[in-house]
Design a protein around this motif. Sequence first.
Motif, PDB file in Angstrom:
ATOM      1  N   THR A  83     -54.283  36.269 -10.484  1.00  0.00           N
ATOM      2  CA  THR A  83     -54.956  37.195  -9.576  1.00  0.00           C
ATOM      3  C   THR A  83     -54.268  37.246  -8.218  1.00  0.00           C
ATOM      4  N   ILE A  84     -53.978  36.078  -7.668  1.00  0.00           N
ATOM      5  CA  ILE A  84     -53.386  36.018  -6.334  1.00  0.00           C
ATOM      6  C   ILE A  84     -51.981  36.603  -6.348  1.00  0.00           C
ATOM      7  N   ARG A  85     -51.213  36.315  -7.392  1.00  0.00           N
ATOM      8  CA  ARG A  85     -49.867  36.895  -7.482  1.00  0.00           C
ATOM      9  C   ARG A  85     -49.925  38.420  -7.557  1.00  0.00           C
ATOM     10  N   GLU A  86     -50.835  38.945  -8.380  1.00  0.00           N
ATOM     11  CA  GLU A  86     -50.942  40.387  -8.533  1.00  0.00           C
ATOM     12  C   GLU A  86     -51.393  41.058  -7.238  1.00  0.00           C
ATOM     13  N   ALA A  87     -52.361  40.461  -6.560  1.00  0.00           N
ATOM     14  CA  ALA A  87     -52.824  41.037  -5.293  1.00  0.00           C
ATOM     15  C   ALA A  87     -51.714  41.030  -4.257  1.00  0.00           C
ATOM     16  N   ALA A  88     -50.937  39.949  -4.208  1.00  0.00           N
ATOM     17  CA  ALA A  88     -49.837  39.868  -3.241  1.00  0.00           C
ATOM     18  C   ALA A  88     -48.778  40.935  -3.530  1.00  0.00           C
ATOM     19  N   LEU A  89     -48.440  41.131  -4.805  1.00  0.00           N
ATOM     20  CA  LEU A  89     -47.444  42.146  -5.152  1.00  0.00           C
ATOM     21  C   LEU A  89     -47.894  43.541  -4.721  1.00  0.00           C
ATOM     22  N   LYS A  90     -49.180  43.800  -4.819  1.00  0.00           N
ATOM     23  CA  LYS A  90     -49.709  45.095  -4.388  1.00  0.00           C
ATOM     24  C   LYS A  90     -49.448  45.333  -2.905  1.00  0.00           C
ATOM     25  N   HIS A  91     -49.357  44.251  -2.132  1.00  0.00           N
ATOM     26  CA  HIS A  91     -49.139  44.360  -0.686  1.00  0.00           C
ATOM     27  C   HIS A  91     -47.696  44.000  -0.302  1.00  0.00           C
TER      28      HIS A  91
END
Length: 467
Positions: A249-257
């Motif tokens: 989850t954290i990796r995916e959210a970071a990639l979005k930003h």
Amino acid sequence: MGKKKRSELKESIADRRGVANAEEGRQWVADRDIEEIECLLPDQAGVARGKIMPAQKFFQSPTMNMPSSIFHQTIAGGYADDDEIGGGDPADSDLVLEPDFSTLSTVPWASDPTAQIIHDAYHRDGRPVEVSPRALLRRVVDLFDNKGWAPIVAPEIEFYLVKPNTDPDYPLEPPIGRSGRPETGRQSYSISAVNEFDELFEDIYDYSEAQGLEIDTLIHEEGAAQMEINLRHGAPLALADQVFLFKRTIREAALKHNMYATFMAKPIANQPGSAMHIHQSVRDVKTGRNIFSDAQGKPSTEFFGFLAGTQKYLPAVMSVLAPYVNSYRRLTRHSSAPINVQWGYDNRTTGIRVPPSGPEARRVENRVPSSDANPYLAIAASLACGYLGMMEGLTPSEPIDGSAYGLDYDLPRGLLEAVSAFEDCAGLQDVFGRTFVATYASIKRAEFETFMRVISPWEREFLLLNV
């Protein structure tokens, strides 16, 4: 996401995670118009392996097959030496993967309606796969269950946010926050430093809610753009599943930003490393009482046995708690990380801390594991140490009042030393099983050989023209 929108989301996903069986799962998927299902299997590194299937096809045959070599794979994509693990499976035959419907949840970052579900691995004769991380954690929990006990854990996971880095020869750097500037100094517990990444953390909270993952607290840690998320306490397998999904989850959210989130133990030189602290207690199944406290509310014999077992066995299980060459860069003197197995009351300089609490919340915090550890294996290893201490009736050393940073090293200084200690420990061999120990050790040695092929900047800096 604003408070009103978040409140509406909470109400709409009250039953957002987990069902009892395939029939309920079919209805859950239909109610949400799910098109695809990600079938996940955590490997030895805690990496999500598996397959993506159309939802309709998944329910036609919810079990699937994958080769047994999936549990022999290194983090670099190679494989363990079959000769070291007793020949392994030369045919690389299929394992049977069965879904755990209690883990069914949405994939909130997917472009199309998608669900995810974690699987367990079995041999064709129905036996759990000995080297499966989930099976190993269940094996350890069963040891407690056979005594009428239920272990409770609460992990704390640290990680760094960094600028995108596509060239591994260049060091990692903190990302740009909403102020337009990267962090240059340490901002421990700073609210404004967390607010630099407000939009990212809004997405992390929303993604977590959509998956039924419960964040207790979010704080800024010591390092530049280093964060920590604490999870609510609960059963070991459920919490390991949550850490496994949180990392995604954290990796995916970071990639979005346009950022990376990394759980490397020591990603940036001259910055603190990242840990996965594990709080542990044990309850009596019949009475619900915390067995770490006696009838008078004082520390019990079991509490001191758990402490002593952690002290005795931590060095032997370090290859699980600190699984990579990089992990040992964190465990150095005066780096805000423990280097020994001393313990103390509310003492963050020791490897084993007893947080302040009342009798019912008395617990042991293992501060040694790195955030790069597989959560299933790390929780299993940490609990196994304490269990062995209680079974052997061990007594801990005296607690440390001052700093333990200047005391002698008790922990291995490198991966190969840690692997040898793991293999040589009879108590852990009994708990983990010889097949798991041999396989895991072979994977770690293969990873070390891969590391040895790389020439580091230190070698070019100090050896190129001086030797």
